[in-house]
Design a protein around this motif. Structure first.
Motif, PDB file in Angstrom:
ATOM      1  N   MET A 127       0.840  -1.182   0.000  1.00  0.00           N
ATOM      2  CA  MET A 127       0.000   0.000   0.000  1.00  0.00           C
ATOM      3  C   MET A 127       0.886   1.246   0.000  1.00  0.00           C
ATOM      4  SD  MET A 127      -3.264   0.735   2.164  1.00  0.00           S
ATOM      5  CE  MET A 127      -4.296   1.912   1.405  1.00  0.00           C
ATOM      6  N   ALA A 128       0.509   2.201  -0.811  1.00  0.00           N
ATOM      7  CA  ALA A 128       1.281   3.437  -0.946  1.00  0.00           C
ATOM      8  C   ALA A 128       1.134   4.308   0.303  1.00  0.00           C
ATOM      9  CB  ALA A 128       0.834   4.193  -2.168  1.00  0.00           C
ATOM     10  N   THR A 129       2.163   5.078   0.557  1.00  0.00           N
ATOM     11  CA  THR A 129       2.149   5.962   1.713  1.00  0.00           C
ATOM     12  C   THR A 129       1.688   7.360   1.304  1.00  0.00           C
ATOM     13  OG1 THR A 129       4.412   6.699   1.373  1.00  0.00           O
ATOM     14  CG2 THR A 129       4.105   4.729   2.728  1.00  0.00           C
ATOM     15  N   ILE A 130       1.562   8.204   2.282  1.00  0.00           N
ATOM     16  CA  ILE A 130       1.162   9.591   2.048  1.00  0.00           C
ATOM     17  C   ILE A 130       2.193  10.302   1.166  1.00  0.00           C
ATOM     18  CG2 ILE A 130       2.199  10.524   4.135  1.00  0.00           C
ATOM     19  CD1 ILE A 130      -1.222  11.549   2.847  1.00  0.00           C
ATOM     20  N   ASN A 131       3.460   9.899   1.261  1.00  0.00           N
ATOM     21  CA  ASN A 131       4.503  10.508   0.430  1.00  0.00           C
ATOM     22  C   ASN A 131       4.240  10.291  -1.051  1.00  0.00           C
ATOM     23  OD1 ASN A 131       5.943  11.500   2.593  1.00  0.00           O
ATOM     24  ND2 ASN A 131       7.257   9.702   2.723  1.00  0.00           N
ATOM     25  N   TYR A 132       3.743   9.107  -1.395  1.00  0.00           N
ATOM     26  CA  TYR A 132       3.425   8.799  -2.789  1.00  0.00           C
ATOM     27  C   TYR A 132       2.323   9.734  -3.300  1.00  0.00           C
ATOM     28  CZ  TYR A 132       1.258   6.367  -6.698  1.00  0.00           C
ATOM     29  OH  TYR A 132       0.702   6.073  -7.908  1.00  0.00           O
ATOM     30  N   TYR A 133       1.257   9.852  -2.539  1.00  0.00           N
ATOM     31  CA  TYR A 133       0.138  10.707  -2.960  1.00  0.00           C
ATOM     32  C   TYR A 133       0.541  12.181  -2.994  1.00  0.00           C
ATOM     33  CZ  TYR A 133      -2.598   6.509  -2.498  1.00  0.00           C
ATOM     34  OH  TYR A 133      -3.078   5.245  -2.661  1.00  0.00           O
ATOM     35  N   TYR A 134       1.359  12.570  -2.057  1.00  0.00           N
ATOM     36  CA  TYR A 134       1.862  13.950  -2.045  1.00  0.00           C
ATOM     37  C   TYR A 134       2.721  14.206  -3.282  1.00  0.00           C
ATOM     38  CZ  TYR A 134       4.472  18.097  -0.740  1.00  0.00           C
ATOM     39  OH  TYR A 134       5.047  19.340  -0.750  1.00  0.00           O
ATOM     40  N   THR A 135       3.568  13.261  -3.621  1.00  0.00           N
ATOM     41  CA  THR A 135       4.435  13.398  -4.798  1.00  0.00           C
ATOM     42  C   THR A 135       3.605  13.525  -6.067  1.00  0.00           C
ATOM     43  OG1 THR A 135       6.205  12.160  -3.723  1.00  0.00           O
ATOM     44  CG2 THR A 135       6.272  12.299  -6.129  1.00  0.00           C
ATOM     45  N   LYS A 136       2.573  12.706  -6.194  1.00  0.00           N
ATOM     46  CA  LYS A 136       1.687  12.813  -7.361  1.00  0.00           C
ATOM     47  C   LYS A 136       1.044  14.191  -7.431  1.00  0.00           C
ATOM     48  CE  LYS A 136      -1.421   9.824  -8.342  1.00  0.00           C
ATOM     49  NZ  LYS A 136      -2.445   8.775  -8.351  1.00  0.00           N
ATOM     50  N   SER A 137       0.620  14.687  -6.303  1.00  0.00           N
ATOM     51  CA  SER A 137      -0.014  16.004  -6.246  1.00  0.00           C
ATOM     52  C   SER A 137       0.962  17.096  -6.676  1.00  0.00           C
ATOM     53  CB  SER A 137      -0.523  16.270  -4.825  1.00  0.00           C
ATOM     54  OG  SER A 137      -0.987  17.576  -4.694  1.00  0.00           O
ATOM     55  N   VAL A 138       2.178  17.012  -6.186  1.00  0.00           N
ATOM     56  CA  VAL A 138       3.202  17.994  -6.547  1.00  0.00           C
ATOM     57  C   VAL A 138       3.486  17.925  -8.038  1.00  0.00           C
ATOM     58  CG1 VAL A 138       5.650  18.589  -6.279  1.00  0.00           C
ATOM     59  CG2 VAL A 138       4.260  18.111  -4.260  1.00  0.00           C
ATOM     60  N   LEU A 139       3.642  16.737  -8.572  1.00  0.00           N
ATOM     61  CA  LEU A 139       3.928  16.581 -10.002  1.00  0.00           C
ATOM     62  C   LEU A 139       2.806  17.146 -10.864  1.00  0.00           C
ATOM     63  CD1 LEU A 139       5.557  13.052  -9.952  1.00  0.00           C
ATOM     64  CD2 LEU A 139       6.685  15.196 -10.558  1.00  0.00           C
ATOM     65  N   GLU A 140       1.575  16.931 -10.461  1.00  0.00           N
ATOM     66  CA  GLU A 140       0.451  17.498 -11.210  1.00  0.00           C
ATOM     67  C   GLU A 140       0.477  19.023 -11.141  1.00  0.00           C
ATOM     68  OE1 GLU A 140      -2.773  15.487  -9.246  1.00  0.00           O
ATOM     69  OE2 GLU A 140      -2.962  14.060 -10.894  1.00  0.00           O
TER      70      GLU A 140
END
Length: 61
Positions: free
Chosen positions: A1-14
């Motif tokens: 399962m992905a961590t909050i860092n993964y979702y944060y990184t996706k958000s930043v990249l977008e």
């Protein structure tokens, strides 16, 4: 399962996808901070996300 860092990184990249320089910087940061399985998920997401964005696609190499 992905961590909050993964979702944060996706958000930043977008968010920074309009600026290739910042996008590249965010990718480098992600490579340092995400776990290997998260990088695999991110790579799949990036391949899909950058399909119609050739200026970003070149940065994935």
């Amino acid at each position: 399962m992905a961590t909050i860092n993964y979702y944060y990184t996706k958000s930043v990249l977008e968010t920074v996808s309009e600026n290739p320089t910042q996008f590249k910087k965010a990718l480098q940061h992600a490579k340092k901070n995400l776990l290997p399985f998260e990088l695999d998920h991110l790579t799949k997401w990036l391949n899909s996300y950058t399909t119609n964005k050739p200026e970003l696609r070149d940065l994935l190499k």
